[in-house]
Design a protein around this motif. Structure first.
Motif, PDB file in Angstrom:
ATOM      1  N   ARG A 108     -29.538  -1.424  41.393  1.00  0.00           N
ATOM      2  CA  ARG A 108     -28.335  -0.736  40.905  1.00  0.00           C
ATOM      3  C   ARG A 108     -28.651  -0.087  39.564  1.00  0.00           C
ATOM      4  NH1 ARG A 108     -24.695  -4.460  41.392  1.00  0.00           N
ATOM      5  NH2 ARG A 108     -23.581  -3.556  43.149  1.00  0.00           N
ATOM      6  N   VAL A 109     -28.300   1.174  39.432  1.00  0.00           N
ATOM      7  CA  VAL A 109     -28.578   1.935  38.219  1.00  0.00           C
ATOM      8  C   VAL A 109     -27.404   1.807  37.249  1.00  0.00           C
ATOM      9  CG1 VAL A 109     -29.154   4.188  37.259  1.00  0.00           C
ATOM     10  CG2 VAL A 109     -29.930   3.576  39.568  1.00  0.00           C
ATOM     11  N   LEU A 110     -27.716   1.393  36.011  1.00  0.00           N
ATOM     12  CA  LEU A 110     -26.695   1.266  34.972  1.00  0.00           C
ATOM     13  C   LEU A 110     -27.017   2.183  33.793  1.00  0.00           C
ATOM     14  CD1 LEU A 110     -26.176  -2.620  34.738  1.00  0.00           C
ATOM     15  CD2 LEU A 110     -24.957  -0.986  36.194  1.00  0.00           C
ATOM     16  N   LEU A 111     -25.991   2.753  33.208  1.00  0.00           N
ATOM     17  CA  LEU A 111     -26.088   3.530  31.977  1.00  0.00           C
ATOM     18  C   LEU A 111     -24.973   3.053  31.059  1.00  0.00           C
ATOM     19  CD1 LEU A 111     -27.283   5.895  30.314  1.00  0.00           C
ATOM     20  CD2 LEU A 111     -25.627   7.387  31.462  1.00  0.00           C
ATOM     21  N   ASP A 112     -25.334   2.542  29.899  1.00  0.00           N
ATOM     22  CA  ASP A 112     -24.357   1.945  28.989  1.00  0.00           C
ATOM     23  C   ASP A 112     -23.545   0.855  29.685  1.00  0.00           C
ATOM     24  OD1 ASP A 112     -25.057   3.523  26.768  1.00  0.00           O
ATOM     25  OD2 ASP A 112     -23.801   5.169  27.493  1.00  0.00           O
ATOM     26  N   GLY A 113     -24.215   0.112  30.562  1.00  0.00           N
ATOM     27  CA  GLY A 113     -23.592  -1.013  31.244  1.00  0.00           C
ATOM     28  C   GLY A 113     -22.732  -0.653  32.441  1.00  0.00           C
ATOM     29  N   ALA A 124     -22.218   1.461  36.248  1.00  0.00           N
ATOM     30  CA  ALA A 124     -22.953   1.996  37.391  1.00  0.00           C
ATOM     31  C   ALA A 124     -22.949   3.518  37.368  1.00  0.00           C
ATOM     32  CB  ALA A 124     -22.332   1.490  38.694  1.00  0.00           C
ATOM     33  N   VAL A 125     -24.085   4.108  37.731  1.00  0.00           N
ATOM     34  CA  VAL A 125     -24.229   5.562  37.759  1.00  0.00           C
ATOM     35  C   VAL A 125     -24.140   6.037  39.204  1.00  0.00           C
ATOM     36  CG1 VAL A 125     -25.660   7.534  37.134  1.00  0.00           C
ATOM     37  CG2 VAL A 125     -25.706   5.451  35.731  1.00  0.00           C
ATOM     38  N   ALA A 126     -22.997   6.589  39.563  1.00  0.00           N
ATOM     39  CA  ALA A 126     -22.795   7.086  40.924  1.00  0.00           C
ATOM     40  C   ALA A 126     -23.699   8.282  41.179  1.00  0.00           C
ATOM     41  CB  ALA A 126     -21.334   7.474  41.123  1.00  0.00           C
ATOM     42  N   GLY A 127     -24.393   8.255  42.332  1.00  0.00           N
ATOM     43  CA  GLY A 127     -25.218   9.387  42.731  1.00  0.00           C
ATOM     44  C   GLY A 127     -26.461   9.595  41.896  1.00  0.00           C
ATOM     45  N   ALA A 128     -26.905   8.570  41.193  1.00  0.00           N
ATOM     46  CA  ALA A 128     -28.097   8.716  40.341  1.00  0.00           C
ATOM     47  C   ALA A 128     -29.314   9.114  41.171  1.00  0.00           C
ATOM     48  CB  ALA A 128     -28.375   7.405  39.618  1.00  0.00           C
ATOM     49  N   LEU A 129     -30.114  10.010  40.613  1.00  0.00           N
ATOM     50  CA  LEU A 129     -31.382  10.367  41.245  1.00  0.00           C
ATOM     51  C   LEU A 129     -32.434   9.335  40.851  1.00  0.00           C
ATOM     52  CD1 LEU A 129     -33.308  12.303  42.744  1.00  0.00           C
ATOM     53  CD2 LEU A 129     -33.690  13.445  40.542  1.00  0.00           C
ATOM     54  N   VAL A 130     -33.116   8.772  41.839  1.00  0.00           N
ATOM     55  CA  VAL A 130     -34.153   7.776  41.585  1.00  0.00           C
ATOM     56  C   VAL A 130     -35.470   8.309  42.134  1.00  0.00           C
ATOM     57  CG1 VAL A 130     -34.909   5.390  41.941  1.00  0.00           C
ATOM     58  CG2 VAL A 130     -32.464   5.912  41.763  1.00  0.00           C
ATOM     59  N   GLU A 131     -36.448   8.484  41.236  1.00  0.00           N
ATOM     60  CA  GLU A 131     -37.782   8.908  41.630  1.00  0.00           C
ATOM     61  C   GLU A 131     -38.645   7.673  41.847  1.00  0.00           C
ATOM     62  OE1 GLU A 131     -37.978  13.258  39.474  1.00  0.00           O
ATOM     63  OE2 GLU A 131     -38.820  11.538  38.405  1.00  0.00           O
ATOM     64  N   VAL A 132     -39.498   7.734  42.866  1.00  0.00           N
ATOM     65  CA  VAL A 132     -40.313   6.578  43.246  1.00  0.00           C
ATOM     66  C   VAL A 132     -41.770   7.028  43.348  1.00  0.00           C
ATOM     67  CG1 VAL A 132     -40.643   4.714  44.924  1.00  0.00           C
ATOM     68  CG2 VAL A 132     -38.354   5.720  44.603  1.00  0.00           C
ATOM     69  N   GLU A 133     -42.658   6.274  42.705  1.00  0.00           N
ATOM     70  CA  GLU A 133     -44.088   6.587  42.821  1.00  0.00           C
ATOM     71  C   GLU A 133     -44.916   5.311  42.919  1.00  0.00           C
ATOM     72  OE1 GLU A 133     -46.365   9.371  40.660  1.00  0.00           O
ATOM     73  OE2 GLU A 133     -44.775  10.906  40.629  1.00  0.00           O
ATOM     74  N   TYR A 134     -46.052   5.477  43.564  1.00  0.00           N
ATOM     75  CA  TYR A 134     -47.043   4.409  43.725  1.00  0.00           C
ATOM     76  C   TYR A 134     -48.082   4.509  42.611  1.00  0.00           C
ATOM     77  CZ  TYR A 134     -51.026   1.952  45.883  1.00  0.00           C
ATOM     78  OH  TYR A 134     -52.081   1.124  46.141  1.00  0.00           O
ATOM     79  N   PHE A 135     -48.454   3.364  42.054  1.00  0.00           N
ATOM     80  CA  PHE A 135     -49.516   3.328  41.056  1.00  0.00           C
ATOM     81  C   PHE A 135     -50.850   3.377  41.789  1.00  0.00           C
ATOM     82  CE2 PHE A 135     -51.592   0.646  37.447  1.00  0.00           C
ATOM     83  CZ  PHE A 135     -52.286   1.766  37.029  1.00  0.00           C
ATOM     84  N   ASN A 136     -51.383   4.571  41.908  1.00  0.00           N
ATOM     85  CA  ASN A 136     -52.600   4.824  42.681  1.00  0.00           C
ATOM     86  C   ASN A 136     -53.825   4.519  41.815  1.00  0.00           C
ATOM     87  OD1 ASN A 136     -54.082   5.640  44.904  1.00  0.00           O
ATOM     88  ND2 ASN A 136     -53.753   7.819  44.562  1.00  0.00           N
ATOM     89  N   ALA A 172     -22.112   5.579  45.516  1.00  0.00           N
ATOM     90  CA  ALA A 172     -21.017   5.636  44.539  1.00  0.00           C
ATOM     91  C   ALA A 172     -21.016   4.447  43.590  1.00  0.00           C
ATOM     92  CB  ALA A 172     -19.680   5.722  45.271  1.00  0.00           C
ATOM     93  N   ASN A 173     -21.696   3.350  43.973  1.00  0.00           N
ATOM     94  CA  ASN A 173     -21.774   2.159  43.128  1.00  0.00           C
ATOM     95  C   ASN A 173     -23.094   2.072  42.364  1.00  0.00           C
ATOM     96  OD1 ASN A 173     -19.214   1.047  43.955  1.00  0.00           O
ATOM     97  ND2 ASN A 173     -20.184   0.581  45.927  1.00  0.00           N
ATOM     98  N   GLY A 174     -23.877   3.160  42.400  1.00  0.00           N
ATOM     99  CA  GLY A 174     -25.150   3.174  41.703  1.00  0.00           C
ATOM    100  C   GLY A 174     -26.262   2.437  42.426  1.00  0.00           C
ATOM    101  N   VAL A 175     -26.063   2.107  43.702  1.00  0.00           N
ATOM    102  CA  VAL A 175     -27.034   1.322  44.470  1.00  0.00           C
ATOM    103  C   VAL A 175     -27.948   2.254  45.270  1.00  0.00           C
ATOM    104  CG1 VAL A 175     -27.349  -0.388  46.298  1.00  0.00           C
ATOM    105  CG2 VAL A 175     -25.510  -0.668  44.616  1.00  0.00           C
ATOM    106  N   PHE A 176     -29.253   2.013  45.188  1.00  0.00           N
ATOM    107  CA  PHE A 176     -30.227   2.788  45.967  1.00  0.00           C
ATOM    108  C   PHE A 176     -31.115   1.841  46.773  1.00  0.00           C
ATOM    109  CE2 PHE A 176     -32.547   1.686  42.135  1.00  0.00           C
ATOM    110  CZ  PHE A 176     -33.832   1.414  42.586  1.00  0.00           C
ATOM    111  N   SER A 177     -31.782   2.395  47.781  1.00  0.00           N
ATOM    112  CA  SER A 177     -32.669   1.619  48.647  1.00  0.00           C
ATOM    113  C   SER A 177     -33.945   2.407  48.909  1.00  0.00           C
ATOM    114  CB  SER A 177     -31.996   1.313  49.992  1.00  0.00           C
ATOM    115  OG  SER A 177     -30.759   0.650  49.811  1.00  0.00           O
ATOM    116  N   TYR A 178     -35.058   1.672  49.014  1.00  0.00           N
ATOM    117  CA  TYR A 178     -36.334   2.314  49.347  1.00  0.00           C
ATOM    118  C   TYR A 178     -37.217   1.308  50.074  1.00  0.00           C
ATOM    119  CZ  TYR A 178     -40.656   4.989  48.969  1.00  0.00           C
ATOM    120  OH  TYR A 178     -41.809   5.678  49.266  1.00  0.00           O
ATOM    121  N   ALA A 179     -37.759   1.701  51.236  1.00  0.00           N
ATOM    122  CA  ALA A 179     -38.649   0.845  52.018  1.00  0.00           C
ATOM    123  C   ALA A 179     -40.090   1.100  51.589  1.00  0.00           C
ATOM    124  CB  ALA A 179     -38.476   1.118  53.508  1.00  0.00           C
ATOM    125  N   ILE A 180     -40.810   0.047  51.227  1.00  0.00           N
ATOM    126  CA  ILE A 180     -42.161   0.166  50.664  1.00  0.00           C
ATOM    127  C   ILE A 180     -43.191   0.372  51.782  1.00  0.00           C
ATOM    128  CG2 ILE A 180     -43.900  -0.952  49.236  1.00  0.00           C
ATOM    129  CD1 ILE A 180     -41.247  -0.241  47.792  1.00  0.00           C
TER     130      ILE A 180
END
Length: 259
Positions: free
Chosen positions: A168-173, A175-187, A208-216
Motif C-alpha cells: 500500500r502506497v502512503l504519502l504523509d500517512g 493512501a495514494v489512490a492510483g499511484a504509479l509503481v515502477e518495478v525493476e529487478y536488480f540485475n 483507490a486504496n493505494g494497493v498494488f500487486s505484482y507477480a515476481i
C-alpha cells in the motif's frame, strides 16, 4: 520533404530519443542477507546506491541525509557508520551492522535531493528494506511514518519466486489512490537481458486504496518505487523546481531448494 516539416520531425525525433533513453531511477538499500538464521550470519553489510538496477548503470549518491534502522519501535542512527564505496562505478555507500537479538530490522535511507536535468526536477527516494533475525518478523506490515512509503501487505522476506507481492502506497500517512509503481529487478550479475526497452521497467497502478500487486517472475532482489510529486519545490539556479518523491521498497525472492 517540405521544409516546414523538417524542424518538426527533427524535434519529434529528439523528444523520442530523450524519452526512450530515460529509464527509472531507484534508491537502493541492499543487505548481504535478508534472513539471519543464527549468530554466524549476524554480521551483515548494507550497500546504498542510486541506480538503474536492471540496466546495470549507476548515478552518484551523495552522503545520505539520513540512514537508520528501526527495531521494536526503536530507531538507531547508522549514518556515522557509512563508508564510501562504488556501485556500477559511481559513488555509493556501505555500512556494516551486527544483529544482536531476535527481531525485524527495518533499514531506511533518505538521500539528499538529486538534480535530474533530463526531467528538470529533483528526486528524493525514501528507501527501505527488511532483515529478519533469528525468526523475528513482527511489525513488517506497519508504517514507519516516512514522508512517503510502501507498507507491505505481503511479508517482504521469506518469499518464493512467483509469489504475488502486494503493498500500500502512503504519502504523509494517507493512501495514494492510483499511484504509479515502477518495478525493476536488480540485475547484479547481468544475467538477464530485456527483449526490448519497454521491459526494463515494469509498471503497475495502485487502486483507490493505494494497493498494488505484482507477480515476481524470477529470483533475486526486486525494487518497487511508488512515485508522487511534492507540494514543495526546491530552487535550482534561482528557479523553483518540482520534486519527485519515491517510496521505494526492496525485497528478495528465492527459488525453492530441490532435494
Amino acid at each position: 520533404m517540405p521544409r516546414i516539416l523538417a524542424p518538426v520531425l527533427a524535434a519529434g525525433a529528439t523528444l523520442f530519443l530523450l524519452s526512450s533513453t530515460a529509464h527509472a531511477h531507484f534508491g537502493m538499500v541492499i543487505p548481504s542477507r535478508e534472513i539471519v538464521p543464527d549468530k554466524e550470519g549476524a554480521n551483515i553489510r548494507l550497500n546504498l546506491s542510486f541506480s538503474h538496477p536492471m540496466e546495470g548503470s549507476g548515478m552518484v549518491l551523495d552522503r545520505p541525509t539520513a540512514f537508520y534502522v528501526v527495531m521494536d519501535g526503536e530507531k538507531k542512527d547508522l549514518a556515522p557508520s557509512l563508508q564510501p564505496t562504488t556501485v556500477y562505478d559511481k559513488q555509493a555507500w556501505s555500512a556494516d551492522y551486527a544483529v544482536a537479538r531476535p527481531g525485524l530490522y527495518q533499514f531506511v535511507m533518505e538521500p539528499a535531493p538529486y538534480w535530474e536535468p533530463a526531467e528538470d526536477c529533483f528526486i528524493i527516494h525514501y528507501t527501505k528494506t527488511y532483515v529478519s533475525a533469528f525468526g523475528g518478523e513482527e511489525g513488517w506490515d506497519e508504517p514507519l511514518g516516512l514522508k512517503t512509503e510502501i507498507v507491505p501487505l505481503s511479508r517482504p522476506f521469506g518469499n518464493y519466486t512467483g509469489n504475488l507481492f502486494q503493498g500500500r502506497v502512503l504519502l504523509d500517512g494517507k493512501a495514494v489512490a492510483g499511484a504509479l509503481v515502477e518495478v525493476e529487478y536488480f540485475n547484479r550479475e547481468q544475467n538477464y537481458q530485456s527483449p526490448d526497452e519497454v521491459f526494463i521497467t515494469q509498471a503497475v497502478k495502485a487502486d483507490a486504496n493505494g494497493v498494488f500487486s505484482y507477480a515476481i517472475p524470477f529470483a533475486g532482489w526486486w525494487g518497487f518505487a511508488a512515485l508522487s510529486t511534492s507540494t514543495e519545490k526546491i530552487a535550482h539556479e534561482g528557479n523553483p523546481k518540482e520534486v519527485e518523491l519515491g517510496a521505494v521498497l526492496w525485497s528478495h525472492f528465492v527459488d525453492p531448494v530441490r532435494k
